[in-house]
Design a protein around this motif. Structure first.
Motif, PDB file in Angstrom:
ATOM      1  N   LEU A   1      19.626  63.590-104.048  1.00 49.87           N
ATOM      2  CA  LEU A   1      20.780  62.852-104.562  1.00 49.87           C
ATOM      3  C   LEU A   1      21.390  61.868-103.577  1.00 49.87           C
ATOM      4  CD1 LEU A   1      22.616  65.827-106.310  1.00 49.87           C
ATOM      5  CD2 LEU A   1      21.245  64.047-107.395  1.00 49.87           C
ATOM      6  N   ARG A   2      21.132  62.051-102.286  1.00 45.11           N
ATOM      7  CA  ARG A   2      21.824  61.237-101.286  1.00 45.11           C
ATOM      8  C   ARG A   2      20.853  60.575-100.317  1.00 45.11           C
ATOM      9  NH1 ARG A   2      25.275  64.916-102.797  1.00 45.11           N
ATOM     10  NH2 ARG A   2      27.502  64.737-102.630  1.00 45.11           N
ATOM     11  N   THR A   3      21.318  59.465 -99.761  1.00 43.29           N
ATOM     12  CA  THR A   3      20.560  58.804 -98.704  1.00 43.29           C
ATOM     13  C   THR A   3      20.665  59.651 -97.448  1.00 43.29           C
ATOM     14  OG1 THR A   3      20.959  56.623 -99.638  1.00 43.29           O
ATOM     15  CG2 THR A   3      20.433  56.708 -97.299  1.00 43.29           C
ATOM     16  N   GLY A   4      19.522  59.854 -96.808  1.00 42.16           N
ATOM     17  CA  GLY A   4      19.502  60.641 -95.577  1.00 42.16           C
ATOM     18  C   GLY A   4      18.530  60.017 -94.592  1.00 42.16           C
ATOM     19  N   SER A   5      17.999  60.829 -93.715  1.00 37.39           N
ATOM     20  CA  SER A   5      17.094  60.319 -92.694  1.00 37.39           C
ATOM     21  C   SER A   5      15.811  59.749 -93.298  1.00 37.39           C
ATOM     22  CB  SER A   5      16.756  61.419 -91.684  1.00 37.39           C
ATOM     23  OG  SER A   5      16.134  62.498 -92.345  1.00 37.39           O
ATOM     24  N   GLY A   6      15.471  60.185 -94.509  1.00 36.40           N
ATOM     25  CA  GLY A   6      14.290  59.661 -95.196  1.00 36.40           C
ATOM     26  C   GLY A   6      14.581  58.407 -95.992  1.00 36.40           C
ATOM     27  N   GLY A   7      15.784  57.851 -95.837  1.00 34.71           N
ATOM     28  CA  GLY A   7      16.156  56.649 -96.575  1.00 34.71           C
ATOM     29  C   GLY A   7      16.787  56.988 -97.913  1.00 34.71           C
ATOM     30  N   PRO A   8      16.888  55.998 -98.797  1.00 34.43           N
ATOM     31  CA  PRO A   8      17.502  56.245-100.100  1.00 34.43           C
ATOM     32  C   PRO A   8      16.637  57.191-100.942  1.00 34.43           C
ATOM     33  CG  PRO A   8      16.596  54.023-100.012  1.00 34.43           C
ATOM     34  CD  PRO A   8      16.457  54.610 -98.640  1.00 34.43           C
ATOM     35  N   PRO A   9      17.229  57.827-101.938  1.00 40.76           N
ATOM     36  CA  PRO A   9      16.496  58.797-102.760  1.00 40.76           C
ATOM     37  C   PRO A   9      15.367  58.211-103.624  1.00 40.76           C
ATOM     38  CG  PRO A   9      18.873  59.053-103.045  1.00 40.76           C
ATOM     39  CD  PRO A   9      18.657  57.817-102.246  1.00 40.76           C
ATOM     40  N   ILE A  10      15.391  56.915-103.882  1.00 31.78           N
ATOM     41  CA  ILE A  10      14.355  56.317-104.733  1.00 31.78           C
ATOM     42  C   ILE A  10      12.973  56.538-104.127  1.00 31.78           C
ATOM     43  CG2 ILE A  10      14.441  54.022-103.652  1.00 31.78           C
ATOM     44  CD1 ILE A  10      14.009  54.652-107.399  1.00 31.78           C
ATOM     45  N   ARG A  11      11.985  56.773-104.963  1.00 30.29           N
ATOM     46  CA  ARG A  11      10.592  56.891-104.530  1.00 30.29           C
ATOM     47  C   ARG A  11       9.801  55.879-105.355  1.00 30.29           C
ATOM     48  NH1 ARG A  11      12.949  58.640-101.016  1.00 30.29           N
ATOM     49  NH2 ARG A  11      12.774  60.669 -99.999  1.00 30.29           N
TER      50      ARG A  11
ATOM     51  N   ALA B   1      20.221  55.800-106.916  1.00 27.36           N
ATOM     52  CA  ALA B   1      18.956  56.062-106.213  1.00 27.36           C
ATOM     53  C   ALA B   1      18.776  55.167-104.992  1.00 27.36           C
ATOM     54  CB  ALA B   1      17.770  55.885-107.167  1.00 27.36           C
ATOM     55  N   GLY B   2      19.559  54.082-104.907  1.00 24.78           N
ATOM     56  CA  GLY B   2      19.545  53.241-103.717  1.00 24.78           C
ATOM     57  C   GLY B   2      18.385  52.274-103.583  1.00 24.78           C
ATOM     58  N   GLY B   3      17.675  52.044-104.672  1.00 24.34           N
ATOM     59  CA  GLY B   3      16.529  51.145-104.620  1.00 24.34           C
ATOM     60  C   GLY B   3      16.912  49.678-104.599  1.00 24.34           C
ATOM     61  N   LYS B   4      15.932  48.859-104.300  1.00 25.14           N
ATOM     62  CA  LYS B   4      16.100  47.402-104.261  1.00 25.14           C
ATOM     63  C   LYS B   4      15.358  46.785-105.442  1.00 25.14           C
ATOM     64  CE  LYS B   4      18.050  47.388-100.153  1.00 25.14           C
ATOM     65  NZ  LYS B   4      19.476  47.550-100.178  1.00 25.14           N
ATOM     66  N   TRP B   5      16.056  45.931-106.197  1.00 20.33           N
ATOM     67  CA  TRP B   5      15.460  45.308-107.372  1.00 20.33           C
ATOM     68  C   TRP B   5      14.208  44.504-107.007  1.00 20.33           C
ATOM     69  CZ3 TRP B   5      15.119  46.415-112.103  1.00 20.33           C
ATOM     70  CH2 TRP B   5      14.657  45.484-113.037  1.00 20.33           C
ATOM     71  N   GLU B   6      14.214  43.889-105.833  1.00 16.90           N
ATOM     72  CA  GLU B   6      13.044  43.092-105.437  1.00 16.90           C
ATOM     73  C   GLU B   6      11.795  43.967-105.231  1.00 16.90           C
ATOM     74  OE1 GLU B   6      15.871  43.431-101.885  1.00 16.90           O
ATOM     75  OE2 GLU B   6      16.070  42.786-103.959  1.00 16.90           O
TER      76      GLU B   6
ATOM     77  N   ASN C   1      12.893  60.136-119.648  1.00 16.63           N
ATOM     78  CA  ASN C   1      13.469  60.706-118.431  1.00 16.63           C
ATOM     79  C   ASN C   1      12.385  60.614-117.369  1.00 16.63           C
ATOM     80  OD1 ASN C   1      15.894  61.435-119.721  1.00 16.63           O
ATOM     81  ND2 ASN C   1      15.094  63.436-120.318  1.00 16.63           N
ATOM     82  N   MET C   2      12.536  59.688-116.428  1.00 18.24           N
ATOM     83  CA  MET C   2      11.517  59.434-115.405  1.00 18.24           C
ATOM     84  C   MET C   2      11.968  60.009-114.066  1.00 18.24           C
ATOM     85  SD  MET C   2      10.388  55.500-116.358  1.00 18.24           S
ATOM     86  CE  MET C   2      11.683  54.776-115.376  1.00 18.24           C
ATOM     87  N   VAL C   3      11.233  60.964-113.531  1.00 14.16           N
ATOM     88  CA  VAL C   3      11.602  61.592-112.263  1.00 14.16           C
ATOM     89  C   VAL C   3      11.051  60.734-111.122  1.00 14.16           C
ATOM     90  CG1 VAL C   3      11.540  63.679-110.848  1.00 14.16           C
ATOM     91  CG2 VAL C   3      11.522  63.868-113.351  1.00 14.16           C
ATOM     92  N   ALA C   4      11.944  59.962-110.512  1.00 15.74           N
ATOM     93  CA  ALA C   4      11.531  59.044-109.442  1.00 15.74           C
ATOM     94  C   ALA C   4      12.560  58.979-108.320  1.00 15.74           C
ATOM     95  CB  ALA C   4      11.276  57.656-110.018  1.00 15.74           C
ATOM     96  N   GLN C   5      13.388  60.003-108.233  1.00 20.00           N
ATOM     97  CA  GLN C   5      14.426  60.054-107.206  1.00 20.00           C
ATOM     98  C   GLN C   5      14.349  61.410-106.524  1.00 20.00           C
ATOM     99  OE1 GLN C   5      18.388  58.995-108.590  1.00 20.00           O
ATOM    100  NE2 GLN C   5      19.298  60.431-107.151  1.00 20.00           N
TER     101      GLN C   5
END
Length: 158
Positions: free
Chosen positions: A88-98, A130-135, A81-85
């Motif tokens: 839960l939602r995309t907002g002004s800080g961008g997608p939840p992924i970190r 989380a809205g991240g990009k695979w690249e 279980n990796m905490v990296a989000q």
């Protein structure tokens, strides 16, 4: 030297011999109910209550962005279980992924698997809810796992 392997299949049912770690991304709010975690819970019930307890007791433990909780589900399979989000939602800080937290989590997973001569299995982590990009995720996997000669398999759904 290992290479990142991508196959069509189910990441909750790793296709390898020996010790295995199923890695996935969780949010920092204690929420477990959408995305890949539903597939995890259907196959392996132990990770969800462990994650919820880890979050609930966070004042006295290491629960935070970048932290990893390893839950043993069989004699030779762990769920990471990796905490990296963040949230839960995309907002002004961008997608939840970190992405920095993804890197920290994968470093921790690498230490665990190297100590057990295990392989790593995952969906395209961070690229769903989380809205991240695979690249941006794939180079982190290459740097933390593949470069250390850790057998790593990414599972795409059929």
């Amino acid at each position: 030297m290992e290479t990142l392997r991508t196959i069509v299949g189910d990441a909750t049912n790793p296709q390898a011999k020996g010790p295995k770690v199923i890695a996935h991304i969780c949010n920092d709010l204690g929420g477990w109910g959408k995305g890949f975690v539903l597939a995890v819970s259907r196959r392996r019930p132990e990770p969800e209550p462990a994650y919820r307890r880890w979050h609930r007791e966070r004042a006295g433990n290491d629960f935070a962005l970048g932290a990893v909780q390893l839950v043993q589900v069989t004699a030779d399979i762990w769920v990471a279980n990796m905490v990296a989000q963040r949230g839960l939602r995309t907002g002004s800080g961008g997608p939840p992924i970190r992405y920095d937290a993804v890197g920290q989590c994968l470093e921790s997973v690498a230490e665990h698997v190297l100590a057990r001569n295990a392989s790593v299995h995952m969906p395209r982590i961070g690229c769903g809810l989380a809205g991240g990009k695979w690249e941006r995720i794939e180079p982190l996997i290459d740097k933390t796992l593949v470069a250390r000669d850790i057998a790593t398999t990414v599972y795409d759904r059929a």
